[in-house]
Design a protein around this motif. Structure first.
Motif, PDB file in Angstrom:
ATOM      1  N   GLY A   1       1.105  -1.333  -0.602  1.00 39.42           N
ATOM      2  CA  GLY A   1       0.012  -0.517   0.027  1.00 39.42           C
ATOM      3  C   GLY A   1       0.653   0.878  -0.150  1.00 39.42           C
ATOM      4  N   GLY A   2       2.278   1.272  -0.077  1.00 37.85           N
ATOM      5  CA  GLY A   2       3.044   2.312   0.418  1.00 37.85           C
ATOM      6  C   GLY A   2       4.415   1.946   0.520  1.00 37.85           C
ATOM      7  N   GLN A   3       5.110   3.298   0.862  1.00 40.79           N
ATOM      8  CA  GLN A   3       6.573   2.967   1.255  1.00 40.79           C
ATOM      9  C   GLN A   3       6.763   2.018   2.612  1.00 40.79           C
ATOM     10  OE1 GLN A   3       9.592   1.397  -0.188  1.00 40.79           O
ATOM     11  NE2 GLN A   3      10.240   3.707  -0.869  1.00 40.79           N
ATOM     12  N   THR A   4       7.111   1.424   2.447  1.00 45.81           N
ATOM     13  CA  THR A   4       8.278   1.147   4.350  1.00 45.81           C
ATOM     14  C   THR A   4       9.064   1.255   4.535  1.00 45.81           C
ATOM     15  OG1 THR A   4       8.348  -1.575   2.874  1.00 45.81           O
ATOM     16  CG2 THR A   4       6.386  -0.848   3.712  1.00 45.81           C
ATOM     17  N   ALA A   5       9.621   0.852   5.494  1.00 43.02           N
ATOM     18  CA  ALA A   5      10.585   1.438   6.333  1.00 43.02           C
ATOM     19  C   ALA A   5      10.929   0.256   6.588  1.00 43.02           C
ATOM     20  CB  ALA A   5      10.882   2.112   7.996  1.00 43.02           C
ATOM     21  N   ALA A   6      13.058   0.300   6.489  1.00 45.32           N
ATOM     22  CA  ALA A   6      13.798  -0.787   6.460  1.00 45.32           C
ATOM     23  C   ALA A   6      13.692  -1.807   7.549  1.00 45.32           C
ATOM     24  CB  ALA A   6      15.352  -0.393   6.912  1.00 45.32           C
ATOM     25  N   ALA A   7      12.535  -2.299   8.306  1.00 48.32           N
ATOM     26  CA  ALA A   7      12.520  -2.297   9.909  1.00 48.32           C
ATOM     27  C   ALA A   7      10.757  -3.631   9.190  1.00 48.32           C
ATOM     28  CB  ALA A   7      11.429  -1.020  10.630  1.00 48.32           C
ATOM     29  N   LEU A   8      11.506  -4.404  10.153  1.00 52.99           N
ATOM     30  CA  LEU A   8      10.275  -6.127   9.671  1.00 52.99           C
ATOM     31  C   LEU A   8      10.615  -6.792  11.191  1.00 52.99           C
ATOM     32  CD1 LEU A   8      10.903  -7.337   6.484  1.00 52.99           C
ATOM     33  CD2 LEU A   8       9.161  -6.204   7.236  1.00 52.99           C
ATOM     34  N   GLY A   9       9.263  -7.761  11.560  1.00 57.00           N
ATOM     35  CA  GLY A   9       9.663  -8.684  12.279  1.00 57.00           C
ATOM     36  C   GLY A   9       8.746  -9.039  12.142  1.00 57.00           C
ATOM     37  N   ILE A  10       8.861 -11.152  11.774  1.00 53.54           N
ATOM     38  CA  ILE A  10       8.022 -11.964  12.531  1.00 53.54           C
ATOM     39  C   ILE A  10       7.946 -13.263  13.129  1.00 53.54           C
ATOM     40  CG2 ILE A  10       9.180 -12.687  10.444  1.00 53.54           C
ATOM     41  CD1 ILE A  10       7.172 -14.692   8.643  1.00 53.54           C
ATOM     42  N   THR A  11       6.852 -13.514  13.868  1.00 56.76           N
ATOM     43  CA  THR A  11       6.504 -14.755  15.206  1.00 56.76           C
ATOM     44  C   THR A  11       5.602 -15.658  14.897  1.00 56.76           C
ATOM     45  OG1 THR A  11       4.782 -13.352  16.720  1.00 56.76           O
ATOM     46  CG2 THR A  11       7.080 -12.804  16.579  1.00 56.76           C
ATOM     47  N   TRP A  12       5.175 -16.309  14.948  1.00 56.84           N
ATOM     48  CA  TRP A  12       4.539 -17.988  14.925  1.00 56.84           C
ATOM     49  C   TRP A  12       3.062 -17.611  16.374  1.00 56.84           C
ATOM     50  CZ3 TRP A  12       3.624 -20.003  10.180  1.00 56.84           C
ATOM     51  CH2 TRP A  12       2.020 -21.360  10.453  1.00 56.84           C
ATOM     52  N   ASP A  13       2.236 -17.963  16.363  1.00 58.21           N
ATOM     53  CA  ASP A  13       1.443 -18.104  16.823  1.00 58.21           C
ATOM     54  C   ASP A  13       0.158 -19.323  16.972  1.00 58.21           C
ATOM     55  OD1 ASP A  13      -0.122 -15.953  19.376  1.00 58.21           O
ATOM     56  OD2 ASP A  13      -1.504 -16.497  18.247  1.00 58.21           O
ATOM     57  N   GLU A  14       0.654 -19.907  17.868  1.00 53.49           N
ATOM     58  CA  GLU A  14      -0.259 -20.894  17.609  1.00 53.49           C
ATOM     59  C   GLU A  14      -1.570 -20.793  17.379  1.00 53.49           C
ATOM     60  OE1 GLU A  14      -0.187 -23.004  21.396  1.00 53.49           O
ATOM     61  OE2 GLU A  14       1.982 -23.280  21.733  1.00 53.49           O
ATOM     62  N   THR A  15      -2.223 -19.645  17.613  1.00 55.10           N
ATOM     63  CA  THR A  15      -4.244 -18.811  17.070  1.00 55.10           C
ATOM     64  C   THR A  15      -4.114 -18.353  15.902  1.00 55.10           C
ATOM     65  OG1 THR A  15      -3.963 -19.381  19.159  1.00 55.10           O
ATOM     66  CG2 THR A  15      -5.839 -17.915  18.437  1.00 55.10           C
ATOM     67  N   GLU A  16      -2.798 -17.580  16.048  1.00 61.54           N
ATOM     68  CA  GLU A  16      -2.644 -16.295  14.206  1.00 61.54           C
ATOM     69  C   GLU A  16      -2.092 -17.185  13.505  1.00 61.54           C
ATOM     70  OE1 GLU A  16      -2.094 -12.900  15.894  1.00 61.54           O
ATOM     71  OE2 GLU A  16      -4.396 -12.462  16.696  1.00 61.54           O
ATOM     72  N   ALA A  17      -1.180 -18.206  13.645  1.00 63.10           N
ATOM     73  CA  ALA A  17      -0.054 -18.459  13.152  1.00 63.10           C
ATOM     74  C   ALA A  17       0.855 -17.828  12.307  1.00 63.10           C
ATOM     75  CB  ALA A  17      -0.964 -18.839  11.950  1.00 63.10           C
ATOM     76  N   LYS A  18       1.103 -16.886  11.737  1.00 64.01           N
ATOM     77  CA  LYS A  18       1.900 -15.725  11.578  1.00 64.01           C
ATOM     78  C   LYS A  18       1.796 -14.657  11.487  1.00 64.01           C
ATOM     79  CE  LYS A  18       0.525 -16.767   7.100  1.00 64.01           C
ATOM     80  NZ  LYS A  18      -0.081 -18.449   6.497  1.00 64.01           N
ATOM     81  N   ARG A  19       2.816 -13.643  12.097  1.00 66.76           N
ATOM     82  CA  ARG A  19       2.484 -12.019  12.126  1.00 66.76           C
ATOM     83  C   ARG A  19       3.498 -11.382  11.801  1.00 66.76           C
ATOM     84  NH1 ARG A  19       0.721 -11.538  18.683  1.00 66.76           N
ATOM     85  NH2 ARG A  19      -1.156 -12.857  18.745  1.00 66.76           N
ATOM     86  N   VAL A  20       3.376 -10.592  10.863  1.00 71.63           N
ATOM     87  CA  VAL A  20       4.756  -9.925  10.254  1.00 71.63           C
ATOM     88  C   VAL A  20       4.187  -8.595  10.919  1.00 71.63           C
ATOM     89  CG1 VAL A  20       5.617  -9.004   8.059  1.00 71.63           C
ATOM     90  CG2 VAL A  20       4.475 -11.553   8.081  1.00 71.63           C
ATOM     91  N   TYR A  21       5.208  -8.271  11.366  1.00 72.52           N
ATOM     92  CA  TYR A  21       5.224  -6.829  11.557  1.00 72.52           C
ATOM     93  C   TYR A  21       5.685  -5.622  10.573  1.00 72.52           C
ATOM     94  CZ  TYR A  21       3.726  -8.263  16.374  1.00 72.52           C
ATOM     95  OH  TYR A  21       2.814  -9.056  17.427  1.00 72.52           O
TER      96      TYR A  21
END
Length: 432
Positions: free
Chosen positions: A351-371
């Motif tokens: 949807g637009g430009q992003t900054a050079a910063a990311l995260g990802i976790t694995w949740d038992e309920t929601e599965a993957k979360r991408v930050y």
């Protein structure tokens, strides 16, 4: 659109000064999902504006009588062009304490600012010792640790292998058995700069070299992330660039190391010989039409810039930023996972430009979360989840104008977010 959602701010009276004012309403982003952060706090120590990077691992957590959090960060230095690294520790009662990194003279260490390079990474070993790697851009080791839990964080650079060799991009993680693994780019040659993997043997308190895991003539390695699964296997994520260095990289790649056998393998379990090259790497995002190997930091073509991984058991899940030719110059956010002997990819945010910063976790309920972090806006830090192939984003820190992030999942299954606001020299803690 706004939907009211209460934010629960939990902390002891001693930490109330560090809390943000309560946010009266959770702010939904333009895609219409309500915010889900449950705790947001302002870290009660001044942060230097140089405290910003994409590759670092500045968060560690530990479960004792409750959850402890350790944030490695840059404090302001004696001049506007310097910083002093430190650790901010949050105990289970919500009380913060500060641990400066001390040089050999016993004073707090101070280094020149170098955005994107001179930022700290931290880990806690199985004996409770804290380890910090700070402020290296082709410098000799700048490594600090405690001798015992609660001790001073002092200079231990002489304990590392490869003395006197330029080190850049140190990332570190803790294995289930209490050992540490460290990946870094090693060397400052104009023709190549390989990536090496190191191990801290917690039982004997000693560092050793595991291997040069990636390297090739005319190429530089950019470590992005590493994690260790329950069986002790080390999962590595890295990018390639034209040597000697550039802000735009290519061929995001994956590699796995098994300390039980000493062997390296790709995501399908096929053995590989190290150091791998761009031609022998398990490439997640390959070159696309118009993509060039360039050391021009004004290059506008397709490129990778930042990536992070998490594990679903022993299966790697990847979040990364890529600028395709049709994006109008924007770095989009993608999710990738092993499939059919290769890698499947999905678009998380375009949807637009992003900054050079990311995260990802694995949740038992929601599965993957991408930050990810957007290039502009009031709320810039978002968490995205996927359902039936559709990714939905929500503000992860409503009311906080953070422009960088890091995330670690604690042993209770909560995501701990590290949120620098470099405009206001402020660091935030979020827990969700």
């Amino acid at each position: 659109m706004r939907r009211p959602t209460a934010l629960a701010h939990a902390a002891s009276a001693a930490a109330l000064a560090a809390l943000l004012a309560p946010v009266p309403a959770a702010q939904a982003d333009s895609r219409g999902a309500a915010a889900a952060a449950t705790v947001i706090e302002k870290v009660p120590y001044a942060m230097d504006s140089s405290n910003q990077a994409a590759w670092w691992t500045p968060v560690a957590t530990y479960k004792g009588r409750g959850q402890y959090t350790y944030f490695a960060f840059n404090e302001p230095g004696s001049t506007a062009a310097t910083h002093r690294p430190a650790i901010a520790r949050r105990d289970p009662d919500g009380v913060w304490s500060r641990l400066p990194l001390l040089d050999k003279s016993g004073q707090q260490a101070e280094f020149p600012d170098d955005n994107g390079h001179n930022q700290p990474s931290v880990a806690r070993d199985g004996s409770g010792r804290l380890h910090v790697f700070a402020s290296m851009h082709a410098n000799a080791w700048r490594y600090f640790r405690t001798e015992a839990p609660g001790g001073d964080v002092t200079d231990h650079a002489a304990e590392l292998p490869d003395q006197g060799v330029g080190i850049t991009y140190p990332i570190v993680t803790t294995a289930p058995n209490g050992d540490l693994y460290l990946a870094a780019r090693v060397g400052a040659g104009a023709d190549q700069r390989p990536g090496k993997l190191y191990r801290w043997d917690n039982a004997v308190a000693r560092w050793s070299t595991v291997a040069t895991f990636a390297g090739a003539l005319n190429r530089s390695v950019y470590p992005d992330d590493l994690m260790v699964d329950a069986d002790g296997r080390v999962h590595l994520l890295y990018e390639w660039a034209k040597a000697p260095a550039t802000g735009f990289r290519h061929q995001l790649s994956y590699l796995r190391y098994d300390p039980a056998t000493g062997a390296f393998a790709d995501s399908a379990g096929t053995a590989v010989t190290t150091p791998v090259t761009p031609g022998t790497s398990d490439v997640i995002q390959d070159l696309t039409p118009g993509e060039e190997w360039s050391i021009d930091n004004a290059y506008t073509g397709p490129a990778v810039q930042s990536a992070k991984l998490t594990l679903d058991g022993s299966t790697p899940k990847i979040a990364y930023r890529y600028r395709p030719a049709d994006s109008g110059g924007n770095f989009r956010v993608y999710y990738a996972y092993p499939s059919g002997g290769g890698w499947a990819r999905q678009t998380v945010y375009a949807g637009g430009q992003t900054a050079a910063a990311l995260g990802i976790t694995w949740d038992e309920t929601e599965a993957k979360r991408v930050y990810y972090v957007t290039g502009s806006g009031t709320d810039r830090v978002f968490a995205a989840t996927e359902s039936d192939g559709t990714w939905i984003s929500q503000s992860a820190a409503p009311g906080v104008s953070a422009d960088r992030l890091a995330v670690r999942r604690d042993s209770d299954g909560n995501d701990v977010l590290y949120l620098p606001d470099t405009t206001h020299n402020t660091l935030y803690y979020a827990h969700r």
